[in-house]
Motif scaffolding. Structure first.
Motif, mmCIF file in Angstrom:
data_model
loop_
_atom_site.group_PDB
_atom_site.id
_atom_site.type_symbol
_atom_site.label_atom_id
_atom_site.label_comp_id
_atom_site.label_asym_id
_atom_site.label_seq_id
_atom_site.Cartn_x
_atom_site.Cartn_y
_atom_site.Cartn_z
ATOM 1 N N VAL A 61 67.679 46.936 71.387
ATOM 2 C CA VAL A 61 67.212 47.985 72.297
ATOM 3 C C VAL A 61 65.693 48.154 72.156
ATOM 4 O O VAL A 61 64.978 48.249 73.159
ATOM 5 C CB VAL A 61 67.957 49.311 72.037
ATOM 6 C CG1 VAL A 61 67.309 50.467 72.785
ATOM 7 C CG2 VAL A 61 69.424 49.178 72.446
ATOM 8 N N ALA A 62 65.197 48.173 70.927
ATOM 9 C CA ALA A 62 63.757 48.338 70.700
ATOM 10 C C ALA A 62 62.969 47.177 71.308
ATOM 11 O O ALA A 62 61.929 47.388 71.937
ATOM 12 C CB ALA A 62 63.464 48.470 69.209
ATOM 13 N N ILE A 63 63.463 45.968 71.138
ATOM 14 C CA ILE A 63 62.776 44.803 71.712
ATOM 15 C C ILE A 63 62.755 44.896 73.229
ATOM 16 O O ILE A 63 61.720 44.666 73.867
ATOM 17 C CB ILE A 63 63.442 43.487 71.234
ATOM 18 C CG1 ILE A 63 63.094 43.239 69.768
ATOM 19 C CG2 ILE A 63 63.009 42.303 72.093
ATOM 20 C CD1 ILE A 63 63.847 42.087 69.144
ATOM 21 N N ASN A 64 63.874 45.243 73.838
ATOM 22 C CA ASN A 64 63.919 45.359 75.295
ATOM 23 C C ASN A 64 62.980 46.452 75.798
ATOM 24 O O ASN A 64 62.265 46.271 76.786
ATOM 25 C CB ASN A 64 65.346 45.633 75.769
ATOM 26 C CG ASN A 64 66.218 44.407 75.680
ATOM 27 O OD1 ASN A 64 65.737 43.283 75.667
ATOM 28 N ND2 ASN A 64 67.521 44.617 75.613
ATOM 29 N N ARG A 110 56.423 34.727 68.368
ATOM 30 C CA ARG A 110 56.098 35.876 67.523
ATOM 31 C C ARG A 110 57.340 36.706 67.224
ATOM 32 O O ARG A 110 57.577 37.101 66.089
ATOM 33 C CB ARG A 110 55.033 36.729 68.229
ATOM 34 C CG ARG A 110 54.510 37.862 67.398
ATOM 35 C CD ARG A 110 53.375 38.609 68.094
ATOM 36 N NE ARG A 110 53.821 39.247 69.313
ATOM 37 C CZ ARG A 110 53.351 38.981 70.528
ATOM 38 N NH1 ARG A 110 52.417 38.080 70.697
ATOM 39 N NH2 ARG A 110 53.811 39.626 71.582
ATOM 40 N N ILE A 111 58.171 36.946 68.230
ATOM 41 C CA ILE A 111 59.378 37.754 68.048
ATOM 42 C C ILE A 111 60.356 37.047 67.117
ATOM 43 O O ILE A 111 60.913 37.650 66.204
ATOM 44 C CB ILE A 111 60.027 38.080 69.407
ATOM 45 C CG1 ILE A 111 59.099 38.975 70.226
ATOM 46 C CG2 ILE A 111 61.393 38.730 69.221
ATOM 47 C CD1 ILE A 111 59.496 39.100 71.682
ATOM 48 N N ALA A 112 60.570 35.763 67.342
ATOM 49 C CA ALA A 112 61.500 35.003 66.488
ATOM 50 C C ALA A 112 61.009 34.991 65.038
ATOM 51 O O ALA A 112 61.795 35.198 64.110
ATOM 52 C CB ALA A 112 61.654 33.578 67.019
ATOM 53 N N ILE A 113 59.722 34.777 64.837
ATOM 54 C CA ILE A 113 59.170 34.756 63.482
ATOM 55 C C ILE A 113 59.297 36.125 62.830
ATOM 56 O O ILE A 113 59.665 36.237 61.660
ATOM 57 C CB ILE A 113 57.713 34.259 63.502
ATOM 58 C CG1 ILE A 113 57.725 32.738 63.720
ATOM 59 C CG2 ILE A 113 56.966 34.629 62.218
ATOM 60 C CD1 ILE A 113 56.381 32.101 63.871
ATOM 61 N N ILE A 129 70.747 38.623 69.121
ATOM 62 C CA ILE A 129 69.826 39.700 69.500
ATOM 63 C C ILE A 129 69.012 39.312 70.735
ATOM 64 O O ILE A 129 68.861 40.112 71.657
ATOM 65 C CB ILE A 129 68.889 40.047 68.323
ATOM 66 C CG1 ILE A 129 69.678 40.746 67.218
ATOM 67 C CG2 ILE A 129 67.731 40.927 68.781
ATOM 68 C CD1 ILE A 129 68.905 40.925 65.923
ATOM 69 N N LEU A 130 68.492 38.090 70.748
ATOM 70 C CA LEU A 130 67.635 37.651 71.849
ATOM 71 C C LEU A 130 68.411 37.059 73.023
ATOM 72 O O LEU A 130 67.812 36.713 74.044
ATOM 73 C CB LEU A 130 66.613 36.631 71.340
ATOM 74 C CG LEU A 130 65.632 37.128 70.283
ATOM 75 C CD1 LEU A 130 64.695 36.006 69.860
ATOM 76 C CD2 LEU A 130 64.844 38.326 70.788
#
Length: 160
Positions: A61-64, A110-113, A129-130
């Protein structure tokens, strides 16, 4: 399974903030994303299987939400993360250089790392998650590492 919001805030506030900041590159936007994420959890009636499931849901949710903020019109009127860098405290100059280098990576790497190294998620969990395949996560991590290595190697050679 539902846990009290107060307990989740204590446990995951910093993790969600780091993930949101990673995308938004802005402190106030990241704080808003964290707050909105917990509000959404509080407002939902969703039942979870385990605490790990809750954590993964909160991160997703935070990523979205952070992606939505990053795309918004108002995004152009915020202070750039470079100005915010002055307010962050790092253990060493090397950790600051690494942070800056990671922040310059394309978002998908960046997100994956971030999820792999800072949140300690397994590749399978990152894929969930992604909403991408495990092989795609591996590719993103590999390409992100390669970009980091090249960038840091160039910076190191310039210092000599």
């Amino acid at each position: 399974m539902r846990l009290p919001v107060e307990e989740l805030i204590k446990r995951y506030k910093n993790n969600l903030y780091a993930a949101a900041f990673n995308i938004c590159k802005n402190a106030s936007d990241a704080e808003d994303v964290v707050q909105d994420t917990f509000v959404q959890y509080y407002s939902s009636n969703k039942q979870f299987e385990t605490e790990q499931h809750i954590r993964a849901w909160l991160i997703r949710v935070a990523i979205n939400k952070a992606k939505n903020v990053a795309k918004s019109f108002w995004r152009n009127h915020n202070v750039p993360y470079e100005d915010y860098m002055e307010t962050l405290a790092f253990d060493s100059p090397e950790s600051q250089d690494l942070f800056e280098t990671v922040m310059k990576l394309p978002a998908k790497y960046r997100i994956a790392i971030h999820l792999y190294y800072y949140e300690d998620y397994a590749i399978r969990e990152i894929a969930d998650i992604l909403k991408i395949s495990e092989s795609n996560v591996k590719v993103r991590l590999s390409r992100g590492r390669k970009l980091l290595k090249e960038t840091l190697k160039e910076a190191w050679e310039d210092d000599e």
